[in-house]
Design a protein around this motif. Structure first.
Motif, short mmCIF file in Angstrom:
data_model
loop_
_atom_site.label_atom_id
_atom_site.label_comp_id
_atom_site.label_asym_id
_atom_site.label_seq_id
_atom_site.Cartn_x
_atom_site.Cartn_y
_atom_site.Cartn_z
N TYR A 1 34.01 17.51 -42.66
CA TYR A 1 33.22 16.75 -41.18
C TYR A 1 31.84 17.03 -40.76
O TYR A 1 31.94 18.16 -40.02
N LYS A 2 31.05 16.63 -41.01
CA LYS A 2 29.78 16.93 -40.51
C LYS A 2 28.81 18.56 -41.50
O LYS A 2 27.64 19.52 -40.56
N GLN A 3 29.57 18.57 -42.09
CA GLN A 3 29.28 20.68 -42.45
C GLN A 3 29.28 20.17 -43.70
O GLN A 3 27.50 21.11 -44.64
N THR A 4 29.60 19.82 -45.05
CA THR A 4 29.82 19.86 -46.67
C THR A 4 30.05 18.43 -46.57
O THR A 4 31.03 18.26 -46.79
N PRO A 5 29.41 17.23 -48.58
CA PRO A 5 30.20 16.66 -48.72
C PRO A 5 31.15 17.47 -49.92
O PRO A 5 31.14 18.97 -50.14
N PRO A 6 32.33 16.34 -50.48
CA PRO A 6 32.60 17.10 -51.84
C PRO A 6 31.84 17.55 -52.77
O PRO A 6 31.18 16.60 -53.11
N ALA A 7 32.46 17.92 -53.29
CA ALA A 7 31.42 18.26 -54.97
C ALA A 7 30.64 17.11 -55.71
O ALA A 7 30.43 16.50 -56.07
N VAL B 1 35.98 37.66 -36.98
CA VAL B 1 36.45 38.45 -37.43
C VAL B 1 36.56 38.15 -39.03
O VAL B 1 35.11 38.61 -39.64
N SER B 2 36.45 36.69 -39.26
CA SER B 2 36.67 36.21 -40.63
C SER B 2 36.81 34.67 -40.39
O SER B 2 37.62 34.29 -39.29
N PRO B 3 35.98 34.26 -40.89
CA PRO B 3 36.27 32.68 -40.77
C PRO B 3 37.12 31.57 -41.64
O PRO B 3 37.52 32.23 -42.23
N ALA B 4 37.36 30.45 -41.61
CA ALA B 4 38.27 29.65 -42.04
C ALA B 4 37.96 29.47 -43.87
O ALA B 4 36.53 29.41 -43.28
N TYR B 5 38.34 29.31 -44.31
CA TYR B 5 37.96 28.73 -45.75
C TYR B 5 38.62 27.82 -46.49
O TYR B 5 40.38 28.18 -45.67
N LYS C 1 32.17 26.92 -41.29
CA LYS C 1 30.58 26.38 -40.04
C LYS C 1 31.34 27.23 -38.72
O LYS C 1 30.78 27.80 -37.65
N GLY C 2 32.44 26.57 -38.94
CA GLY C 2 33.26 26.42 -37.53
C GLY C 2 34.16 25.45 -37.68
O GLY C 2 34.55 24.37 -38.12
N ASP C 3 34.29 24.44 -36.18
CA ASP C 3 34.70 23.33 -35.99
C ASP C 3 34.08 22.30 -36.31
O ASP C 3 33.22 22.33 -36.57
N THR C 4 34.61 20.75 -36.26
CA THR C 4 34.37 19.79 -37.30
C THR C 4 33.47 18.00 -35.68
O THR C 4 33.56 17.39 -36.02
N PRO C 5 32.76 18.50 -34.76
CA PRO C 5 32.63 17.88 -34.07
C PRO C 5 31.46 16.77 -34.61
O PRO C 5 30.54 16.81 -35.80
N TYR C 6 31.66 15.53 -33.62
CA TYR C 6 30.10 14.56 -34.25
C TYR C 6 29.32 14.40 -33.40
O TYR C 6 28.37 14.50 -33.77
N ASN C 7 28.99 15.44 -31.79
CA ASN C 7 27.82 15.67 -31.54
C ASN C 7 27.43 16.53 -30.69
O ASN C 7 26.98 16.76 -29.96
N GLU D 1 31.13 25.06 -34.17
CA GLU D 1 31.41 26.01 -33.74
C GLU D 1 32.49 26.98 -33.39
O GLU D 1 33.67 25.95 -34.08
N TYR D 2 32.89 28.34 -33.49
CA TYR D 2 34.36 29.05 -32.85
C TYR D 2 34.38 29.72 -32.69
O TYR D 2 33.66 29.28 -31.40
#
Length: 270
Positions: free
Chosen positions: A152-158, A187-191, A208-214, A218-219
């Motif tokens: 959510y708010k980071q990338t669409p599906p392919a 140290v390392s992000p989520a994948y 890129k971090g969490d998935t807020p709307y507003n 961020e991590y």
């Protein structure tokens, strides 16, 4: 005359080929073998399900159609005929997980009502904060990084692999949790890798971090394990067949440096 010349040449070619084969065979037997110097533990044995949708023997069953006793707030959702429907508020697993494989099946309401984000909206939250969107994205336009299968708010599906309302969709989610140091710095992000109805839609995507709307993602440092949550967004989305299994990579110990072995001869690789 041609025949007398042809036959010896044929015999010579056959004998030559046989000799080459023997030489190659002998060469392959004496070839150097690469060894990495790691002593591997035997991988645990896991019995797979009868189908890829069925839970393997090491899975934790989160919902098998009977009840939502594995979930906090589960009593606020409706369970009928082996299906759980959204109710009042989000439900969250009592158990917590880090790196894992999650299987979950969901179905958008039928007949379809509303449009955009108001049609069959829910979400799967890994560790309670990283959302993989659930939405009726069959012939329903919305912003692409908010459609079904999006982070959510980071990338669409392919691709959009959503089935029509009323039919069942399956997510197979392969999650790598973020790591934080003792100083609480990342140290390392989520994948995440996601397969939607058998179609790969996210491949080792780096969050890129969490998935807020507003606000931007961020991590913020958190525990190495966290719960799985399902969102109530006011739409009667249905769920079934939910299971998860912890993932641990193969274990081994580096006992020596890599080397090449040829019979009794060992040559270290520096």
């Amino acid at each position: 005359m041609k025949r007398s010349v042809f036959l010896p040449l044929t015999r010579f070619a056959l004998l030559g080929g046989l000799g080459l084969s023997v030489a190659l065979s002998a060469s392959s037997l004496s070839a150097e073998e690469y060894l990495n110097g790691i002593k591997w533990q035997e991988p645990p044995k896991v019995t797979p399900g009868e189908s890829n949708a069925d839970a393997p023997s090491d899975a934790v069953i989160l919902f098998d159609g009977a009840d939502l006793s594995e979930w906090k707030n589960g009593d606020k959702w409706n369970v009928k005929d082996g299906v759980a429907s959204t109710g009042e508020g989000m439900i969250t697993t009592k158990q917590e997980f880090g790196d894992c494989q999650l299987h979950i099946e969901w179905s958008a309401p039928t007949p379809a009502k509303g449009s955009g984000q108001g049609r069959g909206n829910s979400g799967v939250f890994m560790m309670g904060r990283y959302e993989i969107q659930v939405l009726d994205s069959y012939d329903n336009e919305t912003y692409f990084d908010g459609q079904a299968g999006a982070i959510y708010k980071q990338t669409p599906p392919a691709v959009n692999a959503t089935r029509p309302p009323g039919e069942w969709n399956a997510y197979d989610i392969f999650w790598t949790a973020p790591r934080f140091g003792d100083d609480k710095e990342l140290v390392s992000p989520a994948y995440v890798t996601v397969v939607h109805n058998g179609v790969l839609i996210l491949n080792h995507f780096e969050l890129k971090g969490d998935t807020p709307y507003n606000r931007p993602p961020e991590y913020k440092a958190h525990e190495p394990v966290g719960p799985i949550s399902l969102q109530d967004h006011g739409n009667p989305v249905r769920f079934r067949n939910i299971w998860v299994r912890e993932f641990k990579p193969a274990q081994g110990e580096q006992e020596r440096k890599p080397f090449l072995r040829d019979g009794n001869k060992e040559t270290p690789i520096e």
